[in-house]
Structure formats: structure tokens, C-alpha cells
Design a protein around this motif. Structure first.
Motif, PDB file in Angstrom:
ATOM      1  N   GLY A  22       0.814  -1.209   0.000  1.00 16.37           N
ATOM      2  CA  GLY A  22       0.000   0.000   0.000  1.00 16.37           C
ATOM      3  C   GLY A  22       0.845   1.255   0.000  1.00 16.37           C
ATOM      4  O   GLY A  22       0.575   2.204  -0.730  1.00 16.37           O
ATOM      5  N   GLU A  23       1.885   1.279   0.823  1.00 14.63           N
ATOM      6  CA  GLU A  23       2.763   2.450   0.874  1.00 14.63           C
ATOM      7  C   GLU A  23       3.444   2.660  -0.472  1.00 14.63           C
ATOM      8  O   GLU A  23       3.492   3.777  -0.988  1.00 14.63           O
ATOM      9  CB  GLU A  23       3.806   2.270   1.966  1.00 14.63           C
ATOM     10  CG  GLU A  23       4.819   3.396   2.003  1.00 14.63           C
ATOM     11  CD  GLU A  23       5.981   3.115   2.931  1.00 14.63           C
ATOM     12  OE1 GLU A  23       6.926   3.916   2.901  1.00 14.63           O
ATOM     13  OE2 GLU A  23       5.947   2.120   3.656  1.00 14.63           O
ATOM     14  N   THR A  25       2.541   1.552  -3.479  1.00 20.81           N
ATOM     15  CA  THR A  25       1.584   1.856  -4.543  1.00 20.81           C
ATOM     16  C   THR A  25       1.095   3.294  -4.459  1.00 20.81           C
ATOM     17  O   THR A  25       1.036   4.002  -5.469  1.00 20.81           O
ATOM     18  CB  THR A  25       0.391   0.893  -4.477  1.00 20.81           C
ATOM     19  OG1 THR A  25       0.878  -0.442  -4.542  1.00 20.81           O
ATOM     20  CG2 THR A  25      -0.570   1.126  -5.595  1.00 20.81           C
ATOM     21  N   VAL A  26       0.736   3.743  -3.276  1.00 26.15           N
ATOM     22  CA  VAL A  26       0.249   5.117  -3.111  1.00 26.15           C
ATOM     23  C   VAL A  26       1.345   6.118  -3.472  1.00 26.15           C
ATOM     24  O   VAL A  26       1.088   7.120  -4.147  1.00 26.15           O
ATOM     25  CB  VAL A  26      -0.277   5.338  -1.678  1.00 26.15           C
ATOM     26  CG1 VAL A  26      -0.531   6.805  -1.407  1.00 26.15           C
ATOM     27  CG2 VAL A  26      -1.531   4.539  -1.453  1.00 26.15           C
ATOM     28  N   ALA A  27       2.567   5.856  -3.046  1.00 25.00           N
ATOM     29  CA  ALA A  27       3.670   6.773  -3.362  1.00 25.00           C
ATOM     30  C   ALA A  27       3.911   6.825  -4.868  1.00 25.00           C
ATOM     31  O   ALA A  27       4.126   7.900  -5.435  1.00 25.00           O
ATOM     32  CB  ALA A  27       4.939   6.337  -2.638  1.00 25.00           C
ATOM     33  N   GLN A  28       3.860   5.684  -5.538  1.00 27.55           N
ATOM     34  CA  GLN A  28       4.070   5.673  -6.981  1.00 27.55           C
ATOM     35  C   GLN A  28       2.935   6.367  -7.721  1.00 27.55           C
ATOM     36  O   GLN A  28       3.157   7.073  -8.704  1.00 27.55           O
ATOM     37  CB  GLN A  28       4.232   4.234  -7.483  1.00 27.55           C
ATOM     38  CG  GLN A  28       5.533   3.596  -7.094  1.00 27.55           C
ATOM     39  CD  GLN A  28       6.731   4.271  -7.750  1.00 27.55           C
ATOM     40  OE1 GLN A  28       6.649   4.803  -8.844  1.00 27.55           O
ATOM     41  NE2 GLN A  28       7.848   4.257  -7.052  1.00 27.55           N
ATOM     42  N   LEU A  29       1.700   6.168  -7.266  1.00 25.19           N
ATOM     43  CA  LEU A  29       0.565   6.816  -7.915  1.00 25.19           C
ATOM     44  C   LEU A  29       0.610   8.333  -7.759  1.00 25.19           C
ATOM     45  O   LEU A  29       0.192   9.070  -8.657  1.00 25.19           O
ATOM     46  CB  LEU A  29      -0.748   6.284  -7.352  1.00 25.19           C
ATOM     47  CG  LEU A  29      -1.146   4.876  -7.792  1.00 25.19           C
ATOM     48  CD1 LEU A  29      -2.398   4.422  -7.056  1.00 25.19           C
ATOM     49  CD2 LEU A  29      -1.359   4.826  -9.295  1.00 25.19           C
ATOM     50  N   LEU A  30       1.105   8.800  -6.637  1.00 25.76           N
ATOM     51  CA  LEU A  30       1.198  10.240  -6.400  1.00 25.76           C
ATOM     52  C   LEU A  30       2.465  10.853  -6.996  1.00 25.76           C
ATOM     53  O   LEU A  30       2.653  12.066  -6.936  1.00 25.76           O
ATOM     54  CB  LEU A  30       1.141  10.530  -4.900  1.00 25.76           C
ATOM     55  CG  LEU A  30      -0.190  10.197  -4.219  1.00 25.76           C
ATOM     56  CD1 LEU A  30      -0.084  10.442  -2.723  1.00 25.76           C
ATOM     57  CD2 LEU A  30      -1.320  11.012  -4.823  1.00 25.76           C
ATOM     58  N   PRO A  34       9.304   6.270  -2.915  1.00 26.50           N
ATOM     59  CA  PRO A  34       9.314   5.840  -1.514  1.00 26.50           C
ATOM     60  C   PRO A  34      10.713   5.972  -0.904  1.00 26.50           C
ATOM     61  O   PRO A  34      11.728   5.888  -1.600  1.00 26.50           O
ATOM     62  CB  PRO A  34       8.878   4.374  -1.577  1.00 26.50           C
ATOM     63  CG  PRO A  34       8.133   4.263  -2.861  1.00 26.50           C
ATOM     64  CD  PRO A  34       8.786   5.231  -3.792  1.00 26.50           C
TER      65      PRO A  34
END
Length: 82
Positions: A22-23, A25-30, A34
Motif C-alpha cells: 500500500g505504501e 503503490t500510493v507513493a508511486q501513484l502520487l 518511496p
């Protein structure tokens, strides 16, 4: 004892995997890199910087955990009462 631990260890593994994915994926999407990936990529060209940042993050994490233990824990007198 071991059959009882199997479920707990399996649940802990799934929770850990979900948090890590989750960490990332969210960082890559934004559009962010990371922290661990950044340390790894910097380590190829500037090893001293990656080691310094890793040690600094370890010390900051240790200080935060220590402050949580000191200030966030219950006092011994209230734990003994109830």
C-alpha cells in the motif's frame, strides 16, 4: 503451542505485506519515490549519503518510539489500580 501461533503469524504476514504494498503503490501513484527506494537508488552513486540517511532515520524512529513509551504509556500507579 505452534498450531496456535500459525494463525497469528499468517495474519501478521498478510498485514505487513498489505502495508508495504500500500505504501509503495500510493507513493508511486502520487509521483513520489518511496523512502527505501530513494535510499537504494542514491546508494549506487553516493554510498556515504545513503548510510547517513539510513542511520538518521533509525535514530529518529528510535527517538519517536522512546518518546511514545515515556509519554504515551500508562503510569504504574494507574496500571496497578485498574
Amino acid at each position: 503451542m505452534l498450531p496456535h501461533l500459525r494463525g497469528a503469524l499468517l495474519n501478521a504476514s498478510f498485514l505487513t505485506l498489505a502495508l508495504v504494498l500500500g505504501e509503495f503503490t500510493v507513493a508511486q501513484l502520487l509521483g513520489f519515490t518511496p523512502f527505501v527506494v530513494w535510499i537504494y537508488s542514491v546508494g549506487g552513486s553516493q554510498a556515504q549519503l545513503s548510510v547517513a540517511v539510513s542511520v538518521l532515520s533509525l535514530l529518529v524512529t528510535w527517538a519517536l518510539l522512546l518518546s511514545l513509551a515515556v509519554f504515551g504509556g500508562r503510569s504504574r500507579t494507574s496500571a496497578a489500580k485498574g
